[in-house]
Write a protein that holds these residues in place. Structure first.
Motif, mmCIF file in Angstrom:
data_model
loop_
_atom_site.group_PDB
_atom_site.id
_atom_site.type_symbol
_atom_site.label_atom_id
_atom_site.label_comp_id
_atom_site.label_asym_id
_atom_site.label_seq_id
_atom_site.Cartn_x
_atom_site.Cartn_y
_atom_site.Cartn_z
ATOM 1 N N ASN A 189 3.294 -8.018 134.577
ATOM 2 C CA ASN A 189 2.730 -9.057 133.707
ATOM 3 C C ASN A 189 3.790 -10.113 133.393
ATOM 4 O OD1 ASN A 189 0.823 -10.371 132.153
ATOM 5 N ND2 ASN A 189 1.153 -9.086 130.354
ATOM 6 N N ARG A 190 4.175 -10.846 134.404
ATOM 7 C CA ARG A 190 5.201 -11.886 134.280
ATOM 8 C C ARG A 190 4.569 -13.191 133.810
ATOM 9 N NH1 ARG A 190 9.848 -11.417 137.366
ATOM 10 N NH2 ARG A 190 9.748 -13.671 137.669
ATOM 11 N N PRO A 191 5.320 -14.046 133.127
ATOM 12 C CA PRO A 191 4.763 -15.345 132.729
ATOM 13 C C PRO A 191 4.408 -16.236 133.914
ATOM 14 C CG PRO A 191 6.727 -14.816 131.436
ATOM 15 C CD PRO A 191 6.661 -13.812 132.538
ATOM 16 N N ASP A 192 5.085 -16.060 135.050
ATOM 17 C CA ASP A 192 4.829 -16.906 136.212
ATOM 18 C C ASP A 192 3.900 -16.244 137.227
ATOM 19 O OD1 ASP A 192 6.572 -14.926 136.955
ATOM 20 O OD2 ASP A 192 7.878 -16.222 138.145
ATOM 21 N N LEU A 193 3.206 -15.168 136.840
ATOM 22 C CA LEU A 193 2.342 -14.480 137.793
ATOM 23 C C LEU A 193 1.177 -15.369 138.226
ATOM 24 C CD1 LEU A 193 1.705 -11.922 139.352
ATOM 25 C CD2 LEU A 193 0.478 -11.052 137.348
ATOM 26 N N ALA A 194 0.603 -16.128 137.308
ATOM 27 C CA ALA A 194 -0.494 -17.027 137.678
ATOM 28 C C ALA A 194 -0.021 -18.087 138.665
ATOM 29 C CB ALA A 194 -1.083 -17.677 136.427
ATOM 30 N N THR A 323 -13.488 -11.101 142.784
ATOM 31 C CA THR A 323 -14.901 -10.722 142.813
ATOM 32 C C THR A 323 -15.687 -11.552 143.818
ATOM 33 O OG1 THR A 323 -15.305 -12.243 140.966
ATOM 34 C CG2 THR A 323 -14.875 -9.939 140.422
ATOM 35 N N SER A 324 -15.217 -12.756 144.128
ATOM 36 C CA SER A 324 -15.902 -13.597 145.109
ATOM 37 C C SER A 324 -15.631 -13.175 146.541
ATOM 38 C CB SER A 324 -15.485 -15.056 144.926
ATOM 39 O OG SER A 324 -14.095 -15.222 145.173
ATOM 40 N N GLY A 325 -14.633 -12.321 146.745
ATOM 41 C CA GLY A 325 -14.289 -11.891 148.092
ATOM 42 C C GLY A 325 -13.213 -12.729 148.747
ATOM 43 N N ALA A 326 -12.804 -13.830 148.104
ATOM 44 C CA ALA A 326 -11.754 -14.670 148.678
ATOM 45 C C ALA A 326 -10.404 -13.983 148.535
ATOM 46 C CB ALA A 326 -11.729 -16.031 147.989
ATOM 47 N N LEU A 327 -9.568 -14.090 149.550
ATOM 48 C CA LEU A 327 -8.246 -13.458 149.548
ATOM 49 C C LEU A 327 -7.162 -14.524 149.598
ATOM 50 C CD1 LEU A 327 -8.805 -10.509 152.058
ATOM 51 C CD2 LEU A 327 -8.782 -10.424 149.565
ATOM 52 N N PRO A 328 -6.051 -14.307 148.909
ATOM 53 C CA PRO A 328 -4.948 -15.271 148.977
ATOM 54 C C PRO A 328 -4.189 -15.126 150.284
ATOM 55 C CG PRO A 328 -4.323 -13.421 147.613
ATOM 56 C CD PRO A 328 -5.754 -13.179 148.011
ATOM 57 N N ASP A 329 -3.280 -16.065 150.540
ATOM 58 C CA ASP A 329 -2.423 -15.966 151.717
ATOM 59 C C ASP A 329 -1.469 -14.790 151.567
ATOM 60 O OD1 ASP A 329 -3.683 -18.212 152.708
ATOM 61 O OD2 ASP A 329 -2.176 -19.595 151.880
ATOM 62 N N ASP A 330 -0.967 -14.322 152.719
ATOM 63 C CA ASP A 330 -0.008 -13.220 152.681
ATOM 64 C C ASP A 330 1.279 -13.603 151.970
ATOM 65 O OD1 ASP A 330 -1.818 -11.691 154.020
ATOM 66 O OD2 ASP A 330 -0.910 -11.969 156.002
ATOM 67 N N SER A 331 1.589 -14.918 151.970
ATOM 68 C CA SER A 331 2.791 -15.359 151.264
ATOM 69 C C SER A 331 2.696 -15.094 149.768
ATOM 70 C CB SER A 331 3.027 -16.854 151.516
ATOM 71 O OG SER A 331 1.916 -17.620 151.072
ATOM 72 N N VAL A 332 1.455 -15.041 149.221
ATOM 73 C CA VAL A 332 1.287 -14.755 147.801
ATOM 74 C C VAL A 332 1.712 -13.322 147.503
ATOM 75 C CG1 VAL A 332 -0.428 -14.510 145.964
ATOM 76 C CG2 VAL A 332 -0.535 -16.475 147.497
ATOM 77 N N LEU A 333 1.278 -12.374 148.327
ATOM 78 C CA LEU A 333 1.671 -10.987 148.113
ATOM 79 C C LEU A 333 3.176 -10.812 148.295
ATOM 80 C CD1 LEU A 333 -1.495 -10.744 148.875
ATOM 81 C CD2 LEU A 333 -0.915 -8.362 149.323
ATOM 82 N N LEU A 334 3.752 -11.481 149.291
ATOM 83 C CA LEU A 334 5.198 -11.367 149.509
ATOM 84 C C LEU A 334 5.973 -11.947 148.331
ATOM 85 C CD1 LEU A 334 5.343 -12.354 153.293
ATOM 86 C CD2 LEU A 334 5.471 -10.058 152.298
ATOM 87 N N GLY A 335 5.460 -13.060 147.764
ATOM 88 C CA GLY A 335 6.134 -13.640 146.601
ATOM 89 C C GLY A 335 6.049 -12.746 145.380
ATOM 90 N N ILE A 336 4.878 -12.126 145.168
ATOM 91 C CA ILE A 336 4.729 -11.214 144.026
ATOM 92 C C ILE A 336 5.646 -10.008 144.189
ATOM 93 C CG2 ILE A 336 3.121 -9.682 142.834
ATOM 94 C CD1 ILE A 336 0.908 -11.687 143.473
ATOM 95 N N ALA A 337 5.663 -9.422 145.385
ATOM 96 C CA ALA A 337 6.532 -8.259 145.614
ATOM 97 C C ALA A 337 7.995 -8.619 145.461
ATOM 98 C CB ALA A 337 6.261 -7.690 147.006
#
Length: 349
Positions: A189-194, A323-337
């Motif tokens: 729960n980071r402030p920059d997660l959004a 819930t809409s089924g849309a997925l973010p780019d893989d770069s989003v997951l890499l940035g979060i990790a």
């Protein structure tokens, strides 16, 4: 109290108000009774309309009496008018002897006729005042900000909940590196997660962490989880402290004929990207009810990263879905990790 106040009002103010109120309420109740097919409200609405008709009849009679006034009585009770009573002919009288003239008595001048108020003006003014009050009551809450909206500032981000003060399962004491769900939620729960998700204007609505154990292990494998939800995306992070390495994980997916699988390295650790489906479970809390079947939920994008660079077993799992089924780019997951995993505290005892 209301009836007393209505009796204090002038006739040409009170009656139009009663007509307006009775007609509006009667028509509204009759409409609701017609749509709901209920007889009791219909009788009430009919009573309001009959009451309104009586008031209208009273106002019409008052207007007719004002337009055609009858003969007015004089001071001694006799009805004035030339045709009221035949006047007798004057008889000749003997001439009186001249006497000294007395001073003439001065008669009081007739009082000026009192100007009565205009009935139509009073009726129109009453209806206008009633309409203004109704409009103020209807539009006031919409035009004026409420106390809660003035006091409330921008929406506050959700804070981590759950897991405080609870006793950890024995698997966490047996695993020296295991973190708790509360610690995992704090790191997620980071402030920059959004901003990392690509939706910087959104605010986290829920954040929670649980110190669970992996299923089908008899409570022997620690598996803490954390979840932060936004309006667009939901992020879920878990840590599984078992002996399954990322290499073995990839072989299992190949054995299951998974096609959307990509191996890579994150923070110097083996990792794998893949697409999976969430599960939707419906639980009926009603009396005698049962939960619905487990269904397939929307697609989710997963990133599994080994706990260490040697890939000796165990992994972190970062999952993002909507819930809409849309997925973010893989770069989003890499940035979060890349931001979350270094912030997860390591436990050595």
């Amino acid at each position: 109290m209301l009836g007393f106040l209505l009796r204090l009002l002038p006739f040409w103010v009170r009656e139009p108000l009663l007509i307006v109120l009775g007609s509006v309420l009667g028509l509204r109740i009759m409409y609701l009774a017609f749509t709901e097919r209920a007889w009791v409200p219909a009788a009430i609405g009919l009573a309001f309309l009959v009451f309104t008709a009586v008031r209208v009849h009273t106002v019409v009679r008052a207007l007719r009496s004002r337009r055609t006034p009858g003969p007015t009585p004089s001071a001694n009770g006799a009805v004035s008018g030339a045709a009221a009573r035949p006047q007798p002919q004057p008889q000749p009288q003997p001439q009186p002897q001249p006497q000294a003239s007395a001073p003439a008595v001065r008669r009081p001048a007739p009082a000026a006729p009192r100007k009565e108020p205009n009935a139509w003006g009073q009726a129109v003014a009453a209806v206008a005042v009633f309409a203004a009050i109704g409009a103020a009551l209807w539009l006031g809450p919409r035009l004026l900000p409420s106390e809660t909206s003035r006091d409330a500032g921008p929406p506050q981000a959700a804070t981590c909940s759950g897991g405080e003060g609870e006793e950890l399962p024995s698997a966490y004491r047996a695993t020296s590196r295991a973190v708790t769900g509360e610690e995992l939620c704090t790191a997620l729960n980071r402030p920059d997660l959004a901003r990392l998700l690509g939706t910087p204007a959104e605010t986290a609505t829920t954040a929670s962490g649980t110190s669970n154990t992996a299923p089908l292990t008899g409570g022997k494998v620690a598996q803490p989880e954390a979840r932060v939800q936004f309006d667009t995306y939901t992020v879920h992070v878990s840590a599984t402290y078992n002996e399954l390495s990322i290499a073995q994980y990839v072989k299992l997916m190949e054995f299951g004929e998974e096609t959307d699988v990509t191996t890579l390295s994150v923070l110097g650790r083996p990792a794998v990207l893949f697409t999976d489906h969430t599960m939707r479970i419906e639980i009926d809390l009603g009396s005698g009810g049962s939960g619905g079947p487990v269904e397939q939920g929307p697609r989710a994008r997963n990133l599994a990263v080994a706990l260490d660079g040697q890939d000796r077993g165990g992994y972190f799992d970062v999952t993002v879905w909507s819930t809409s089924g849309a997925l973010p780019d893989d770069s989003v997951l890499l940035g979060i990790a890349g931001r979350i995993l270094p912030a997860i505290p390591a436990r050595t005892a």
